[in-house]
Design a protein around this motif. Structure first.
Motif, PDB file in Angstrom:
ATOM      1  N   LYS A 228     -17.605  26.631  80.499  1.00  0.00           N
ATOM      2  CA  LYS A 228     -16.477  27.359  79.917  1.00  0.00           C
ATOM      3  C   LYS A 228     -15.795  26.566  78.811  1.00  0.00           C
ATOM      4  O   LYS A 228     -15.392  27.125  77.786  1.00  0.00           O
ATOM      5  CB  LYS A 228     -15.449  27.709  81.000  1.00  0.00           C
ATOM      6  N   GLY A 229     -15.626  25.270  79.022  1.00  0.00           N
ATOM      7  CA  GLY A 229     -14.907  24.475  78.033  1.00  0.00           C
ATOM      8  C   GLY A 229     -15.547  24.550  76.668  1.00  0.00           C
ATOM      9  O   GLY A 229     -14.883  24.844  75.671  1.00  0.00           O
ATOM     10  N   PHE A 230     -16.855  24.318  76.599  1.00  0.00           N
ATOM     11  CA  PHE A 230     -17.535  24.336  75.312  1.00  0.00           C
ATOM     12  C   PHE A 230     -17.601  25.751  74.747  1.00  0.00           C
ATOM     13  O   PHE A 230     -17.417  25.960  73.549  1.00  0.00           O
ATOM     14  CB  PHE A 230     -18.949  23.773  75.450  1.00  0.00           C
ATOM     15  N   ALA A 231     -17.850  26.747  75.627  1.00  0.00           N
ATOM     16  CA  ALA A 231     -17.961  28.133  75.162  1.00  0.00           C
ATOM     17  C   ALA A 231     -16.638  28.633  74.589  1.00  0.00           C
ATOM     18  O   ALA A 231     -16.592  29.233  73.509  1.00  0.00           O
ATOM     19  CB  ALA A 231     -18.417  29.042  76.303  1.00  0.00           C
ATOM     20  N   LEU A 232     -15.545  28.382  75.305  1.00  0.00           N
ATOM     21  CA  LEU A 232     -14.236  28.805  74.817  1.00  0.00           C
ATOM     22  C   LEU A 232     -13.859  28.037  73.549  1.00  0.00           C
ATOM     23  O   LEU A 232     -13.267  28.590  72.618  1.00  0.00           O
ATOM     24  CB  LEU A 232     -13.176  28.591  75.895  1.00  0.00           C
ATOM     25  N   GLY A 233     -14.215  26.758  73.507  1.00  0.00           N
ATOM     26  CA  GLY A 233     -13.939  25.972  72.313  1.00  0.00           C
ATOM     27  C   GLY A 233     -14.710  26.480  71.113  1.00  0.00           C
ATOM     28  O   GLY A 233     -14.180  26.563  70.003  1.00  0.00           O
ATOM     29  N   LEU A 234     -15.987  26.842  71.336  1.00  0.00           N
ATOM     30  CA  LEU A 234     -16.806  27.354  70.242  1.00  0.00           C
ATOM     31  C   LEU A 234     -16.298  28.713  69.777  1.00  0.00           C
ATOM     32  O   LEU A 234     -16.233  28.995  68.566  1.00  0.00           O
ATOM     33  CB  LEU A 234     -18.258  27.467  70.706  1.00  0.00           C
ATOM     34  N   ASN A 235     -15.924  29.564  70.721  1.00  0.00           N
ATOM     35  CA  ASN A 235     -15.398  30.880  70.372  1.00  0.00           C
ATOM     36  C   ASN A 235     -14.118  30.751  69.550  1.00  0.00           C
ATOM     37  O   ASN A 235     -13.951  31.412  68.516  1.00  0.00           O
ATOM     38  CB  ASN A 235     -15.120  31.678  71.647  1.00  0.00           C
ATOM     39  N   ALA A 236     -13.239  29.883  69.995  1.00  0.00           N
ATOM     40  CA  ALA A 236     -11.979  29.696  69.280  1.00  0.00           C
ATOM     41  C   ALA A 236     -12.206  29.036  67.925  1.00  0.00           C
ATOM     42  O   ALA A 236     -11.572  29.404  66.930  1.00  0.00           O
ATOM     43  CB  ALA A 236     -11.023  28.851  70.125  1.00  0.00           C
ATOM     44  N   ALA A 237     -13.118  28.058  67.890  1.00  0.00           N
ATOM     45  CA  ALA A 237     -13.380  27.369  66.625  1.00  0.00           C
ATOM     46  C   ALA A 237     -13.953  28.322  65.589  1.00  0.00           C
ATOM     47  O   ALA A 237     -13.622  28.242  64.402  1.00  0.00           O
ATOM     48  CB  ALA A 237     -14.347  26.206  66.854  1.00  0.00           C
ATOM     49  N   GLY A 238     -14.819  29.232  66.037  1.00  0.00           N
ATOM     50  CA  GLY A 238     -15.378  30.204  65.107  1.00  0.00           C
ATOM     51  C   GLY A 238     -14.310  31.058  64.476  1.00  0.00           C
ATOM     52  O   GLY A 238     -14.406  31.444  63.304  1.00  0.00           O
ATOM     53  N   GLY A 239     -13.250  31.351  65.253  1.00  0.00           N
ATOM     54  CA  GLY A 239     -12.128  32.077  64.692  1.00  0.00           C
ATOM     55  C   GLY A 239     -11.260  31.191  63.830  1.00  0.00           C
ATOM     56  O   GLY A 239     -10.915  31.530  62.692  1.00  0.00           O
ATOM     57  N   ASN A 240     -10.917  30.017  64.371  1.00  0.00           N
ATOM     58  CA  ASN A 240     -10.028  29.108  63.642  1.00  0.00           C
ATOM     59  C   ASN A 240     -10.575  28.710  62.285  1.00  0.00           C
ATOM     60  O   ASN A 240      -9.822  28.531  61.327  1.00  0.00           O
ATOM     61  CB  ASN A 240      -9.785  27.841  64.473  1.00  0.00           C
ATOM     62  N   ILE A 241     -11.900  28.570  62.189  1.00  0.00           N
ATOM     63  CA  ILE A 241     -12.478  28.146  60.923  1.00  0.00           C
ATOM     64  C   ILE A 241     -12.310  29.219  59.839  1.00  0.00           C
ATOM     65  O   ILE A 241     -12.445  28.939  58.645  1.00  0.00           O
ATOM     66  CB  ILE A 241     -13.967  27.773  61.111  1.00  0.00           C
ATOM     67  N   GLY A 242     -11.976  30.427  60.278  1.00  0.00           N
ATOM     68  CA  GLY A 242     -11.654  31.473  59.315  1.00  0.00           C
ATOM     69  C   GLY A 242     -10.459  31.108  58.452  1.00  0.00           C
ATOM     70  O   GLY A 242     -10.335  31.561  57.308  1.00  0.00           O
ATOM     71  N   VAL A 243      -9.568  30.280  59.002  1.00  0.00           N
ATOM     72  CA  VAL A 243      -8.421  29.804  58.223  1.00  0.00           C
ATOM     73  C   VAL A 243      -8.911  29.001  57.026  1.00  0.00           C
ATOM     74  O   VAL A 243      -8.488  29.213  55.883  1.00  0.00           O
ATOM     75  CB  VAL A 243      -7.496  28.944  59.104  1.00  0.00           C
ATOM     76  N   ALA A 244      -9.818  28.049  57.294  1.00  0.00           N
ATOM     77  CA  ALA A 244     -10.336  27.206  56.212  1.00  0.00           C
ATOM     78  C   ALA A 244     -11.117  28.025  55.194  1.00  0.00           C
ATOM     79  O   ALA A 244     -11.007  27.799  53.981  1.00  0.00           O
ATOM     80  CB  ALA A 244     -11.216  26.102  56.800  1.00  0.00           C
ATOM     81  N   VAL A 245     -11.921  28.979  55.681  1.00  0.00           N
ATOM     82  CA  VAL A 245     -12.717  29.801  54.770  1.00  0.00           C
ATOM     83  C   VAL A 245     -11.813  30.584  53.823  1.00  0.00           C
ATOM     84  O   VAL A 245     -12.051  30.644  52.608  1.00  0.00           O
ATOM     85  CB  VAL A 245     -13.630  30.755  55.571  1.00  0.00           C
ATOM     86  N   THR A 246     -10.761  31.184  54.367  1.00  0.00           N
ATOM     87  CA  THR A 246      -9.830  31.945  53.527  1.00  0.00           C
ATOM     88  C   THR A 246      -9.146  31.049  52.502  1.00  0.00           C
ATOM     89  O   THR A 246      -9.042  31.399  51.320  1.00  0.00           O
ATOM     90  CB  THR A 246      -8.774  32.643  54.399  1.00  0.00           C
ATOM     91  N   GLN A 247      -8.668  29.890  52.958  1.00  0.00           N
ATOM     92  CA  GLN A 247      -7.931  29.011  52.053  1.00  0.00           C
ATOM     93  C   GLN A 247      -8.824  28.359  51.012  1.00  0.00           C
ATOM     94  O   GLN A 247      -8.326  27.869  49.994  1.00  0.00           O
ATOM     95  CB  GLN A 247      -7.180  27.958  52.865  1.00  0.00           C
ATOM     96  N   LEU A 248     -10.126  28.353  51.242  1.00  0.00           N
ATOM     97  CA  LEU A 248     -11.064  27.845  50.249  1.00  0.00           C
ATOM     98  C   LEU A 248     -11.549  28.945  49.314  1.00  0.00           C
ATOM     99  O   LEU A 248     -11.577  28.774  48.084  1.00  0.00           O
ATOM    100  CB  LEU A 248     -12.268  27.199  50.936  1.00  0.00           C
ATOM    101  N   VAL A 249     -11.899  30.104  49.872  1.00  0.00           N
ATOM    102  CA  VAL A 249     -12.545  31.162  49.101  1.00  0.00           C
ATOM    103  C   VAL A 249     -11.547  32.020  48.322  1.00  0.00           C
ATOM    104  O   VAL A 249     -11.768  32.333  47.143  1.00  0.00           O
ATOM    105  CB  VAL A 249     -13.401  32.054  50.025  1.00  0.00           C
ATOM    106  N   VAL A 250     -10.459  32.405  48.954  1.00  0.00           N
ATOM    107  CA  VAL A 250      -9.531  33.348  48.319  1.00  0.00           C
ATOM    108  C   VAL A 250      -8.930  32.806  47.020  1.00  0.00           C
ATOM    109  O   VAL A 250      -8.843  33.559  46.032  1.00  0.00           O
ATOM    110  CB  VAL A 250      -8.435  33.787  49.308  1.00  0.00           C
ATOM    111  N   PRO A 251      -8.478  31.533  46.940  1.00  0.00           N
ATOM    112  CA  PRO A 251      -7.960  31.060  45.653  1.00  0.00           C
ATOM    113  C   PRO A 251      -8.969  31.183  44.516  1.00  0.00           C
ATOM    114  O   PRO A 251      -8.593  31.443  43.369  1.00  0.00           O
ATOM    115  CB  PRO A 251      -7.623  29.589  45.927  1.00  0.00           C
TER     116      PRO A 251
END
Length: 489
Positions: free
Chosen positions: A189-212
């Motif tokens: 569970k620890g790794f699975a939940l971490g991976l699931n959350a990280a996949g979402g959280n990394i959307g922050v970085a993608v937006t802040q890199l791509v949108v500008p």
């Protein structure tokens, strides 16, 4: 090969069309086709043979699709952190106070929506609600396009458009995490939940890199592109979720677990810790571009740096990548120990940020924030890993003390853990709103954000004390939150 082994829906029969249930199979889950779609009636992830033959494959497929939807949710949620720093170049004249409210509104609404979104999983099923939550992302995208098309657009419409972005990472996160928690065995569970959350959280970085970059295509500033960019991907994600994900009957077992979790002291301890970890991560993610631009205005003279959003995306990127590491470390060393160390590290990072502010040294300022992001990422993963560990430990204790079935206690613990994941996620997201508001008050009324950072420093030290008191010290605690110090939580 059986239906369970091929992981495809059984063909409807006269009996199956009149009942949502179907016969079980000893070799794997049964998919019972109903008018709502595919349902898995039997799910035993703790059985090693079951997991090897069918469970692992099904869980991984649902995890991948969950990550896709959650990633887009964060793309939409965080987009206003980029929009606000480009409003003035685009011809919109808002005050600093108004700009801080535009990055606070998505946090506030997103946090509030996490509670009903979590309840939606047991009500509608993970597959259905993932598809619905993806479709709802079209609303904030469209409102953003409408708001930025005219420099005369009133501020209230901007505030409304920003607020609806809360359906993104705010809402989809809790439902996604609650749903995925059912698919994986305790040891994973620890790794699975971490991976699931990280996949979402990394959307922050993608937006802040791509949108500008996207909004500057063709010369000038085209803020409407920030909303239009994600719409095709949102449609694809919703369709994939509807046709390729599965619903677990166990996830719909009851809603009483949520009411029980609300009365449990450990729920609120974990929620408080998540305010510090995830609240810091998302609060800093929203605020950092605006903080950099307002604190270091000389950087606007560096076009390449401005086009890359002043490198703010790097913070969210390293924080997201660190989240699965936090889950893995918690699996190995215990979530309480890892989380306590990350809070100590966050306190150290806060001191570094103040040092960078006092010396007006951008590398020190940004480097300290990157350290903070890494610590928040690790802390996010380890805190969420504590949830199933805490309730799993208590289930084993109850089974021994009461002589009840260990399997039944374990099932109840999984349902309660899913409920706590949603509740803690909702409360933790309010931390992002609080972070932005503390920054706003300090910047508008005191002229510097240094006092805000000292407030966060104190909160991190307090969190270390709470973890030690509840999970690391070796004495019996108050009855309301019984000691689990001897357990590896």
């Amino acid at each position: 090969m059986s239906t369970a082994e091929t992981d495809t829906p059984a063909r409807p029969t006269a009996s199956s069309s009149s009942s949502p249930s179907a016969s079980t199979s000893a070799s794997g889950p049964v998919l019972a086709p109903t008018r709502r779609g595919r349902w898995i009636e039997r799910w035993e992830p703790e059985d090693p043979e079951f997991w090897r033959r069918t469970g692992r494959r099904v869980a991984r497929r649902n995890l991948v699709l969950s990550v896709l939807t959650e990633h887009l949710g964060f793309n939409v949620w965080i987009v206003w952190s980029v929009v606000v720093v480009n409003l003035r170049p685009a011809g919109f004249d808002f005050t600093a106070d108004q700009l801080f409210w535009l990055i606070s509104a998505p946090n506030l609404v997103g946090a509030a929506l996490r509670v009903p979104y979590t309840f939606a999983v047991p009500r509608f099923g993970g597959r259905v609600w993932t598809a619905v939550s993806a479709a709802l992302l079209l609303v904030p995208c469209l409102l953003l396009v409408v708001a930025v098309r005219d420099p005369e657009t009133p501020y209230w419409l901007f505030l409304l458009a920003a607020a609806t972005a809360g359906v993104g990472g705010g809402g989809t996160f809790s439902s996604s995490m609650a749903n995925i928690s059912f698919f994986f065995p305790e040891r994973k569970k620890g790794f699975a939940l971490g991976l699931n959350a990280a996949g979402g959280n990394i959307g922050v970085a993608v937006t802040q890199l791509v949108v500008p970059v996207v909004i500057s295509l063709g010369g000038g500033v085209h803020l409407a592109y920030a909303g239009l960019l994600w719409m095709p991907f949102v449609v694809v994600a919703g369709v994939c979720a509807w046709f390729l994900m599965d619903g677990l009957a166990e996830a719909r077992a009851d809603t009483r677990s949520y009411a029980t979790a609300l009365r449990d002291g450990h729920t609120w301890v974990v929620a408080f810790l998540y305010v510090g970890t995830f609240g810091s991560f998302i609060g800093y993610s929203f605020a950092l571009p605006l903080l950099i631009r307002s604190t270091f205005p000389e950087l606007e003279a560096v076009p390449a740096l401005a086009r890359l959003g002043y490198l703010a995306f790097v913070g969210a990127l390293v924080g997201s990548v660190a989240r699965p590491l936090g889950g893995w470390l918690a699996d190995r060393f215990g979530g309480a120990r890892v989380t306590a160390l990350t809070f100590a590290g966050m306190a150290l990072g806060a001191v570094g940020v103040v040092s960078g502010l006092d010396s007006h040294h951008f590398p020190v300022f940004l480097g300290s924030f990157l350290w903070l992001f890494v610590m928040t990422g690790i802390g996010n993963g380890s805190t969420y890993r504590m949830i199933p560990a805490i309730f799993g430990a208590r289930a084993r204790r109850r089974a021994v003390e009461r002589g009840t079935s260990a399997d039944e206690e374990a099932r109840a613990a999984r349902r309660r853990s899913a409920a706590v994941i949603g509740i803690a996620g909702a409360v933790g997201a309010f931390g992002g709103f609080l972070v932005n508001q503390v920054f706003r008050i300090a910047h508008v009324h005191l002229g510097t954000v240094a006092p805000a950072v000292w407030v966060f420093f104190g909160g991190y030290l307090l969190s270390v004390g709470v973890i030690w008191w509840c999970y690391l010290r070796r004495r019996l605690l108050v009855t309301r939150v019984p000691s689990l110090a001897h357990e590896n939580v």
